[in-house]
Design a protein around this motif. Structure first.
Motif, PDB file in Angstrom:
ATOM      1  N   THR A  52       0.869  -1.167   0.000  1.00 25.04           N
ATOM      2  CA  THR A  52       0.000   0.000   0.000  1.00 25.04           C
ATOM      3  C   THR A  52       0.907   1.218   0.000  1.00 25.04           C
ATOM      4  OG1 THR A  52      -1.615  -1.216   1.338  1.00 25.04           O
ATOM      5  CG2 THR A  52      -1.879   1.175   1.222  1.00 25.04           C
ATOM      6  N   LYS A  54       0.876   5.296   0.292  1.00 27.76           N
ATOM      7  CA  LYS A  54       0.070   6.451   0.677  1.00 27.76           C
ATOM      8  C   LYS A  54       0.902   7.721   0.471  1.00 27.76           C
ATOM      9  CE  LYS A  54      -2.050   8.674   4.609  1.00 27.76           C
ATOM     10  NZ  LYS A  54      -2.090   8.712   6.055  1.00 27.76           N
ATOM     11  N   ALA A 125      -0.465   6.826  -7.318  1.00 25.90           N
ATOM     12  CA  ALA A 125      -0.987   6.993  -5.962  1.00 25.90           C
ATOM     13  C   ALA A 125      -1.331   8.453  -5.701  1.00 25.90           C
ATOM     14  CB  ALA A 125       0.038   6.495  -4.940  1.00 25.90           C
ATOM     15  N   LYS A 128      -4.458   9.436  -7.785  1.00 21.53           N
ATOM     16  CA  LYS A 128      -5.677   8.864  -7.212  1.00 21.53           C
ATOM     17  C   LYS A 128      -6.124   9.601  -5.947  1.00 21.53           C
ATOM     18  CE  LYS A 128      -7.553   4.422  -5.797  1.00 21.53           C
ATOM     19  NZ  LYS A 128      -7.282   2.998  -5.659  1.00 21.53           N
ATOM     20  N   LYS A 129      -5.174   9.905  -5.062  1.00 21.39           N
ATOM     21  CA  LYS A 129      -5.527  10.518  -3.776  1.00 21.39           C
ATOM     22  C   LYS A 129      -5.601  12.046  -3.837  1.00 21.39           C
ATOM     23  CE  LYS A 129      -4.736  10.548   1.046  1.00 21.39           C
ATOM     24  NZ  LYS A 129      -4.842   9.742   2.155  1.00 21.39           N
ATOM     25  N   HIS A 130      -4.761  12.667  -4.674  1.00 20.83           N
ATOM     26  CA  HIS A 130      -4.700  14.124  -4.770  1.00 20.83           C
ATOM     27  C   HIS A 130      -4.730  14.553  -6.250  1.00 20.83           C
ATOM     28  CE1 HIS A 130      -3.506  14.236  -0.527  1.00 20.83           C
ATOM     29  NE2 HIS A 130      -2.585  13.337  -0.812  1.00 20.83           N
TER      30      HIS A 130
END
Length: 176
Positions: A52, A54, A125, A128-130
């Protein structure tokens, strides 16, 4: 009689396997680790690996928190540790985790420094998140990737020790 050359994993092979783990494409892999407490080596046959990633963005600074996990069994025990003892299994897990953490960190830093190209999917990543932050940084991503900070946590579980138990090469009094 057939003579086999000494087999050692090349850095290229090892780094390719580590990259597959980061990309969640690693299915099976054997990890060999030196166990100082047991004065020897073990081999860990992993059959489940997951990662994972992050991303953390603070102002202009980018960092990644990487969590690696896996399960497997002990294939070979060349230490003086009795693997029937729960405390000894914890020692093995801890040492395996530290070995993987150090190797993975070194490999990612090597790619950052020498190549500056994100082959690990860190950009995905972030996207997708920001997504809005990604839009602003995608043109300068290779430079930002070179400067990104990393933290890696590893959780490896030994699900069984197979038929390994008391080390055969040790005398009774030398086994811990």
């Amino acid at each position: 009689m057939i003579m086999w050359p000494d087999f050692q994993l090349t850095n290229t092979y090892k780094e390719a396997v580590e990259r597959l783990w980061l990309l969640n494409r690693l299915k099976k892999h054997t990890i060999i680790a030196h166990i100082p407490e047991g004065e020897g080596n073990i081999s860990y046959d992993g059959d489940y690996f997951k990662s994972t990633i992050k991303p953390v963005i603070t102002g202009d600074k980018i960092s990644f928190e990487i969590f690696l996990e896996g399960t497997g069994k002990i294939l070979e025990n060349n230490t003086n540790l009795d693997l029937k003892e729960l405390n000894n299994l914890k020692v093995l897990e801890k040492t395996l985790e530290e070995t993987v953490q150090k190797d993975m960190l070194n490999m990612i830093k090597k790619v950052q420094k020498n190549y500056g190209t994100d082959v690990f999917g860190f950009r995905k990543a972030i996207h997708k998140k920001h997504p809005y932050a990604w839009k602003k940084m995608k043109e300068t991503w290779n430079e930002k990737f070179r400067k990104a900070e990393l933290s890696i946590r590893v959780d490896l579980k030994i699900k069984n020790t197979g038929l390994t138990g008391l080390p055969l090469h040790q005398k009774g009094g030398a086994i811990k």
